[in-house]
Design a protein around this motif. Structure first.
Motif, PDB file in Angstrom:
ATOM      1  N   THR A 253     -10.023  49.724  37.144  1.00 27.81           N
ATOM      2  CA  THR A 253     -10.239  49.319  38.537  1.00 27.81           C
ATOM      3  C   THR A 253      -9.599  50.362  39.459  1.00 27.81           C
ATOM      4  OG1 THR A 253      -8.221  47.986  38.500  1.00 27.81           O
ATOM      5  CG2 THR A 253     -10.302  46.869  37.983  1.00 27.81           C
ATOM      6  N   ILE A 254     -10.093  50.429  40.705  1.00 26.73           N
ATOM      7  CA  ILE A 254      -9.668  51.477  41.654  1.00 26.73           C
ATOM      8  C   ILE A 254      -8.909  50.840  42.804  1.00 26.73           C
ATOM      9  CG2 ILE A 254     -10.464  53.388  43.111  1.00 26.73           C
ATOM     10  CD1 ILE A 254     -13.137  53.246  41.474  1.00 26.73           C
ATOM     11  N   ALA A 260      -7.790  47.101  46.704  1.00 30.86           N
ATOM     12  CA  ALA A 260      -8.785  47.183  45.638  1.00 30.86           C
ATOM     13  C   ALA A 260     -10.078  47.769  46.181  1.00 30.86           C
ATOM     14  CB  ALA A 260      -9.034  45.804  45.047  1.00 30.86           C
ATOM     15  N   ALA A 261     -10.655  48.720  45.427  1.00 30.71           N
ATOM     16  CA  ALA A 261     -11.886  49.398  45.860  1.00 30.71           C
ATOM     17  C   ALA A 261     -12.893  49.427  44.720  1.00 30.71           C
ATOM     18  CB  ALA A 261     -11.562  50.803  46.333  1.00 30.71           C
ATOM     19  N   GLY A 262     -13.040  48.312  44.004  1.00 27.98           N
ATOM     20  CA  GLY A 262     -14.035  48.217  42.954  1.00 27.98           C
ATOM     21  C   GLY A 262     -13.537  48.779  41.655  1.00 27.98           C
ATOM     22  N   SER A 263     -14.478  49.138  40.800  1.00 28.15           N
ATOM     23  CA  SER A 263     -14.167  49.679  39.481  1.00 28.15           C
ATOM     24  C   SER A 263     -14.926  50.980  39.302  1.00 28.15           C
ATOM     25  CB  SER A 263     -14.549  48.669  38.396  1.00 28.15           C
ATOM     26  OG  SER A 263     -15.954  48.444  38.434  1.00 28.15           O
ATOM     27  N   PRO A 280      -1.015  59.191  54.778  1.00 31.13           N
ATOM     28  CA  PRO A 280      -0.827  59.108  53.330  1.00 31.13           C
ATOM     29  C   PRO A 280      -2.075  58.554  52.650  1.00 31.13           C
ATOM     30  CG  PRO A 280       0.329  57.319  54.423  1.00 31.13           C
ATOM     31  CD  PRO A 280      -0.198  58.192  55.510  1.00 31.13           C
ATOM     32  N   PHE A 281      -2.341  59.067  51.447  1.00 29.14           N
ATOM     33  CA  PHE A 281      -3.494  58.592  50.693  1.00 29.14           C
ATOM     34  C   PHE A 281      -3.107  58.579  49.215  1.00 29.14           C
ATOM     35  CE2 PHE A 281      -7.653  59.275  48.551  1.00 29.14           C
ATOM     36  CZ  PHE A 281      -8.261  58.096  48.967  1.00 29.14           C
ATOM     37  N   GLU A 282      -3.239  57.384  48.597  1.00 28.22           N
ATOM     38  CA  GLU A 282      -2.839  57.212  47.211  1.00 28.22           C
ATOM     39  C   GLU A 282      -3.977  56.568  46.428  1.00 28.22           C
ATOM     40  OE1 GLU A 282       1.289  55.823  45.270  1.00 28.22           O
ATOM     41  OE2 GLU A 282       0.159  54.182  46.180  1.00 28.22           O
ATOM     42  N   ILE A 283      -4.226  57.128  45.254  1.00 30.75           N
ATOM     43  CA  ILE A 283      -5.272  56.596  44.374  1.00 30.75           C
ATOM     44  C   ILE A 283      -4.592  56.125  43.086  1.00 30.75           C
ATOM     45  CG2 ILE A 283      -7.452  57.071  43.196  1.00 30.75           C
ATOM     46  CD1 ILE A 283      -7.815  59.467  45.039  1.00 30.75           C
ATOM     47  N   LYS A 284      -4.865  54.870  42.717  1.00 29.59           N
ATOM     48  CA  LYS A 284      -4.312  54.321  41.480  1.00 29.59           C
ATOM     49  C   LYS A 284      -5.422  53.633  40.687  1.00 29.59           C
ATOM     50  CE  LYS A 284       0.485  53.577  42.920  1.00 29.59           C
ATOM     51  NZ  LYS A 284       1.586  52.595  43.037  1.00 29.59           N
ATOM     52  N   LEU A 293      -0.960  49.696  34.868  1.00 35.19           N
ATOM     53  CA  LEU A 293      -1.197  50.904  35.674  1.00 35.19           C
ATOM     54  C   LEU A 293      -1.314  52.110  34.758  1.00 35.19           C
ATOM     55  CD1 LEU A 293      -1.267  52.452  38.409  1.00 35.19           C
ATOM     56  CD2 LEU A 293       1.237  52.579  38.272  1.00 35.19           C
ATOM     57  N   ILE A 294      -2.354  52.907  35.006  1.00 34.37           N
ATOM     58  CA  ILE A 294      -2.537  54.151  34.242  1.00 34.37           C
ATOM     59  C   ILE A 294      -1.896  55.278  35.053  1.00 34.37           C
ATOM     60  CG2 ILE A 294      -4.192  55.630  33.061  1.00 34.37           C
ATOM     61  CD1 ILE A 294      -4.119  52.677  32.127  1.00 34.37           C
ATOM     62  N   ASP A 295      -0.661  55.583  34.702  1.00 32.14           N
ATOM     63  CA  ASP A 295       0.121  56.545  35.506  1.00 32.14           C
ATOM     64  C   ASP A 295      -0.505  57.932  35.551  1.00 32.14           C
ATOM     65  OD1 ASP A 295       2.103  54.736  36.256  1.00 32.14           O
ATOM     66  OD2 ASP A 295       3.201  55.041  34.383  1.00 32.14           O
ATOM     67  N   LYS A 296      -1.104  58.359  34.460  1.00 34.60           N
ATOM     68  CA  LYS A 296      -1.601  59.736  34.424  1.00 34.60           C
ATOM     69  C   LYS A 296      -2.770  59.958  35.382  1.00 34.60           C
ATOM     70  CE  LYS A 296      -4.873  59.065  30.571  1.00 34.60           C
ATOM     71  NZ  LYS A 296      -5.268  59.565  29.224  1.00 34.60           N
ATOM     72  N   TYR A 297      -3.374  58.885  35.859  1.00 35.17           N
ATOM     73  CA  TYR A 297      -4.483  59.028  36.798  1.00 35.17           C
ATOM     74  C   TYR A 297      -4.040  58.836  38.258  1.00 35.17           C
ATOM     75  CZ  TYR A 297      -7.606  58.784  32.735  1.00 35.17           C
ATOM     76  OH  TYR A 297      -8.259  59.012  31.536  1.00 35.17           O
ATOM     77  N   THR A 298      -2.797  58.531  38.471  1.00 37.44           N
ATOM     78  CA  THR A 298      -2.321  58.287  39.847  1.00 37.44           C
ATOM     79  C   THR A 298      -2.261  59.623  40.619  1.00 37.44           C
ATOM     80  OG1 THR A 298      -1.011  56.387  39.153  1.00 37.44           O
ATOM     81  CG2 THR A 298      -0.425  57.425  41.252  1.00 37.44           C
ATOM     82  N   ARG A 299      -2.805  59.594  41.849  1.00 38.13           N
ATOM     83  CA  ARG A 299      -2.788  60.782  42.713  1.00 38.13           C
ATOM     84  C   ARG A 299      -2.269  60.360  44.092  1.00 38.13           C
ATOM     85  NH1 ARG A 299      -3.415  62.234  38.360  1.00 38.13           N
ATOM     86  NH2 ARG A 299      -4.993  63.632  37.475  1.00 38.13           N
ATOM     87  N   THR A 300      -1.298  61.122  44.587  1.00 33.88           N
ATOM     88  CA  THR A 300      -0.687  60.813  45.886  1.00 33.88           C
ATOM     89  C   THR A 300      -0.753  62.055  46.771  1.00 33.88           C
ATOM     90  OG1 THR A 300       0.812  59.218  44.865  1.00 33.88           O
ATOM     91  CG2 THR A 300       1.371  60.001  47.071  1.00 33.88           C
ATOM     92  N   TYR A 301      -1.248  61.869  48.000  1.00 36.76           N
ATOM     93  CA  TYR A 301      -1.365  62.967  48.956  1.00 36.76           C
ATOM     94  C   TYR A 301      -0.853  62.518  50.325  1.00 36.76           C
ATOM     95  CZ  TYR A 301      -4.880  64.364  45.464  1.00 36.76           C
ATOM     96  OH  TYR A 301      -5.537  64.658  44.284  1.00 36.76           O
ATOM     97  N   PHE A 302      -0.479  63.496  51.106  1.00 34.15           N
ATOM     98  CA  PHE A 302      -0.321  63.261  52.543  1.00 34.15           C
ATOM     99  C   PHE A 302      -1.283  64.217  53.225  1.00 34.15           C
ATOM    100  CE2 PHE A 302       1.197  63.511  56.835  1.00 34.15           C
ATOM    101  CZ  PHE A 302       1.587  62.218  57.109  1.00 34.15           C
TER     102      PHE A 302
END
Length: 315
Positions: A253-254, A260-263, A280-284, A293-302
């Motif tokens: 899931t996204i 939540a933004a679907g799957s 800030p923008f974070e994708i998990k 939580l799948i940590d290796k796919y987490t992306r965090t930006y500003f």
């Protein structure tokens, strides 16, 4: 003086004045009429009398006290010649040569000095104009719609035609508490000669509570009084772009900024390129079955006002 034996009136002495024979008991010299005392050399002869002597004439004794009382102006003092300094001689010679050079080239020098004065005056006035043309107001007009997520922000950015047609990322997934702030602090540093400006836009005026939004501006020049230039500041680059992609795992899931933004199989926001608002923008990603939580796919930006952000994943 020599003595010989004889009678008292014999000429056995020699006159000190004229060097002729002189009687032993004579009171005067028969040749020069010098007195006995003068003939014997006891007294000094008169100036009119001829003095013939093998001994040097005694010099008069000077009265020392008279010289002491003599005025200073009357005494001749011997002064040693002063040694002239070669350094000052060289300097004086160089100055004389420089003055002569100036006289010969007075017209070119005057023209050059006038040109330099005009150029200096122009630089001072133009710098004053640049200093008083701060990018603060132009930056606030551009950045405030950006941080408050207004669509007019993308209209004001210098987007290329292809970028202008790019979709805007949905605002509801760009949650940022600072977007609701009604007070922002603008700090600017700029150089009118290079035409560059750096802007720091901070929510609530506190650099520690939220990261500031950074922006760069460039100067657009226009003629001022037909001689000088004035500046209008514009964004140096188009709005930031997000090139969104997903991992190759449909069992995820996204979440964007905690929403939540679907799957992966049915995303609320399809993969592709989007224009982004600053913040800030974070994708998990979470496992659908376990919720882990799948940590290796987490992306965090500003995301700021420019740049390209491309999350990538190793499947």
């Amino acid at each position: 003086m020599a003595f010989v034996e004889g009678t008292g009136d014999e000429f056995i002495l020699t006159c000190f004045v004229c060097k002729n024979p002189f009687g032993l008991v004579a009171q005067f010299c028969g040749y020069c009429q010098a007195t006995r005392q003068q003939a014997l050399g006891v007294e000094r002869a008169r100036a009119s009398q001829q003095i013939i002597s093998d001994e040097p004439e005694p010099q008069p004794v000077h009265n020392i006290s008279s010289e002491v009382n003599t005025p200073a102006a009357e005494r001749v003092k011997k002064q040693k010649p002063k040694r002239q300094n070669l350094f000052f001689q060289n300097m004086r010679l160089r100055l004389d040569n420089f003055k002569e050079w100036q006289i010969k080239r007075s017209k070119p020098i005057g023209a050059t000095a006038s040109a330099l004065f005009i150029a200096f005056t122009y630089v001072v006035i133009q710098t004053y104009i640049f200093v008083n043309t701060a990018p603060t107001l132009d930056a606030e007009k551009y950045l405030y719609p950006a941080v408050t997520h207004e669509v007019s922000y993308f209209d004001a950015s210098n987007s290329e035609p292809a970028t202008a047609k790019t979709d805007i990322f949905p605002v509801k997934y760009l949650k940022w508490s600072a977007s609701s702030s009604d007070r922002w602090t603008t700090k600017a540093s700029w150089n009118g000669w290079t035409g560059k400006a750096d802007i720091t836009f901070t929510p609530a005026g506190n650099l520690e509570t939220d990261r500031p939004v950074l922006a760069q501006f460039t100067a657009q020049y226009s003629t001022y009084w037909k001689v000088f230039r004035k500046i209008t500041w514009e964004p140096a680059s188009p709005a930031a772009i997000l090139k969104l992609s997903y991992p190759n795992d449909k069992n995820l899931t996204i979440y964007f900024n905690g929403l939540a933004a679907g799957s992966i199989s049915n995303p609320a926001v399809a993969a592709g390129s989007y224009q982004m608002y600053p913040g800030p923008f974070e994708i998990k990603f979470y496992n659908l079955n376990t919720g882990r939580l799948i940590d290796k796919y987490t992306r965090t930006y500003f995301i700021s006002t420019s740049g390209v952000f491309s999350p990538s994943y190793q499947n």
